[in-house]
Design a protein around this motif. Structure first.
Motif, PDB file in Angstrom:
ATOM      1  N   ALA A  26      -2.283  10.520  -3.256  1.00 24.43           N
ATOM      2  CA  ALA A  26      -3.776  10.790  -3.391  1.00 24.43           C
ATOM      3  C   ALA A  26      -4.262   9.147  -3.393  1.00 24.43           C
ATOM      4  O   ALA A  26      -5.171   8.673  -2.765  1.00 24.43           O
ATOM      5  N   LYS A  27      -3.994   8.584  -4.521  1.00 19.96           N
ATOM      6  CA  LYS A  27      -4.299   7.494  -5.037  1.00 19.96           C
ATOM      7  C   LYS A  27      -3.810   6.249  -4.122  1.00 19.96           C
ATOM      8  O   LYS A  27      -4.416   5.422  -3.910  1.00 19.96           O
ATOM      9  N   ASP A  38      -3.022   6.784  -0.709  1.00 18.32           N
ATOM     10  CA  ASP A  38      -3.610   7.284   0.524  1.00 18.32           C
ATOM     11  C   ASP A  38      -2.381   7.064   1.389  1.00 18.32           C
ATOM     12  O   ASP A  38      -2.392   6.490   2.546  1.00 18.32           O
ATOM     13  N   ILE A  39      -1.374   8.070   0.910  1.00 15.29           N
ATOM     14  CA  ILE A  39      -0.261   7.931   1.722  1.00 15.29           C
ATOM     15  C   ILE A  39       0.219   9.499   1.875  1.00 15.29           C
ATOM     16  O   ILE A  39      -0.261  10.447   1.194  1.00 15.29           O
ATOM     17  N   GLU A  40       1.348   9.977   2.752  1.00 13.30           N
ATOM     18  CA  GLU A  40       1.754  11.322   2.755  1.00 13.30           C
ATOM     19  C   GLU A  40       3.163  11.094   2.258  1.00 13.30           C
ATOM     20  O   GLU A  40       4.205  10.440   2.876  1.00 13.30           O
ATOM     21  N   TRP A  99       1.918   5.124  12.867  1.00 13.48           N
ATOM     22  CA  TRP A  99       2.533   5.600  11.743  1.00 13.48           C
ATOM     23  C   TRP A  99       3.736   4.832  11.318  1.00 13.48           C
ATOM     24  O   TRP A  99       4.168   4.249  12.351  1.00 13.48           O
ATOM     25  N   GLN A 123      -1.847   0.286  -1.296  1.00 11.52           N
ATOM     26  CA  GLN A 123      -3.316   0.028  -0.905  1.00 11.52           C
ATOM     27  C   GLN A 123      -3.341  -1.298  -0.411  1.00 11.52           C
ATOM     28  O   GLN A 123      -4.155  -1.488   0.596  1.00 11.52           O
ATOM     29  N   HIS A 153      -2.440  -0.998   3.411  1.00 17.38           N
ATOM     30  CA  HIS A 153      -3.416  -0.404   4.097  1.00 17.38           C
ATOM     31  C   HIS A 153      -4.659  -1.411   4.334  1.00 17.38           C
ATOM     32  O   HIS A 153      -5.373  -1.373   5.417  1.00 17.38           O
ATOM     33  N   LYS A 182      -0.878   4.991   9.494  1.00 21.01           N
ATOM     34  CA  LYS A 182      -0.657   6.075   8.534  1.00 21.01           C
ATOM     35  C   LYS A 182       0.856   5.906   7.920  1.00 21.01           C
ATOM     36  O   LYS A 182       1.811   5.570   8.642  1.00 21.01           O
TER      37      LYS A 182
END
Length: 371
Positions: A25-26, A28-30, A191, A215, A218, A225
């Motif tokens: 979550a922090k 922003d990845i899967e 991705w 981060q 990104h 992604k």
């Protein structure tokens, strides 16, 4: 307790899952589960509380993703086959080709799936060649000099795997090589999958550095992604393999405690990597000097089915437990039934203290492999 038995501890598993979910979550990845390191499907209801996808490298793993995890797989294989490929496609949301020849052969049969290419940055800090996917002569991935300037229109992602139980500092250095080699193609992608080996649940792993790296990545490539697919990180330090001493023998001053488990059958990475596992209540040492020092031996007929030496604080007795720590990741998916010796059961220690047997193995499991 009947042994041998693997015991996965729910509290420790949830701890790892929560940490991974927080990082994802922090950053922003899967982060998705790689079955090659952990495939205990009866635990998938717990996993689905924290993650949403898995990665497969075979038809069986892809089916496990769809049928037991309940989601289409991110699939990669060194080489797909004509007879299995149609079913793999039906089980996959993402599908990565290992070579351009595999892409050309199969891509028209993969409609509706997001396609990618595995790339080789020609850089890895994995020292054990058995686990180094970027070693010279590797069969994995496409180097930058072999890629066309314009990628095929249906290629949407890159997959790059070059870690093994590595820290964020290793990823930082590797990422620099990946960008240097492959960033000219990033504008054509949707991705990028940075593979497995990111051991983010290890105590000394710098999770802050990983989050910062992602981060900043990104910021440079906001349209991409990012996917990570560790295996070990999910099941790291989540449970032991419990065995018993069945005999103690001596030869040339070496005492060997023979156990009701086998290194070659039940702990193969100890011999392949190789590494010395942590044994509860014992200290590993380089020789057999001192009191209560034992070599630990498996109960198969393979001469080399032993490791040593460990010093205990007492004389080992027949019937007492010997517990190998951290034996859930990789170990449980790589076991075999060589010699027909008893395969360890698999159990879960629930948060309320109850022990549930997930799987007990029988003679029929051994026999049916040859059926």
């Amino acid at each position: 307790m009947a042994t041998p038995i693997y015991i996965i501890e729910e509290t420790k598993l949830r701890r790892n899952l929560q940490l991974i979910a927080d990082i994802a979550a922090k950053a922003d990845i899967e982060v998705i589960l790689a079955f090659k390191a952990f495939a205990l499907w009866k635990t998938f209801p717990i996993f689905r509380e924290y993650i949403h996808s898995t990665t497969a490298s075979s038809l069986s793993e892809a089916r496990l993703a769809l049928e037991e995890f309940g989601a289409l797989a991110h699939t990669y294989s060194p080489a797909y086959t004509d007879d299995e490929f149609p079913q793999i496609v039906t089980c996959s949301s993402h599908l990565t080709f290992n070579s351009l020849s595999q892409y050309r052969h199969f891509h028209e049969r993969a409609a509706g799936v997001s396609l990618g290419l595995r790339v080789n940055p020609e850089y890895s800090e994995v020292e054990t060649l058995l686990y180094n996917p970027c070693a010279p002569g590797t069969r994995f991935g496409i180097s930058a000099d072999k890629l066309p300037e314009q990628l095929p229109e249906d290629i949407k992602g890159f997959h790059c795997h070059c870690h093994c139980e590595s820290g964020a500092d290793v990823f930082q250095r590797t990422l620099a090589h990946i960008e240097e080699k492959f960033s000219p193609w990033f504008s054509q992608l949707e991705w990028i999958n940075f593979g497995g080996g990111h051991l983010m649940t290890r105590k000394d792993y710098d999770t802050g550095l990983l989050i910062s790296l992602m981060q900043k990545f990104h910021q440079r490539y906001p349209w991409l992604k990012v996917i990570l697919e560790p295996g070990s990180a999910f099941a790291w330090q989540t449970g032991p393999l419990v065995s018993h001493v069945v005999d103690v023998v001596e030869d040339k001053g070496i005492q060997t405690a023979i156990l009701d488990v086998s290194f070659t059958c039940h702990m193969p990475d100890c011999l392949e990597m190789p590494y010395f596992p942590e044994v509860r209540g014992a200290v590993h040492q380089d020789d057999n000097l001192g009191s209560f020092v034992y070599r630990l031996g498996g109960n198969s007929c393979l001469s080399g089915d032993f490791m040593g030496y460990w010093q205990f604080d007492h004389k080992l007795m027949i019937g007492e437990e010997v517990i190998f720590e951290d034996m859930i990741h990789y170990t449980t998916v790589k076991t075999n039934t060589f010699n027909g010796i008893t395969h360890p059961s698999i159990a879960m220690l629930h948060q309320d203290g109850t022990l549930e047997t997930l799987r007990a193995f029988t003679y029929e499991d051994y026999r049916n492999r040859m059926d």
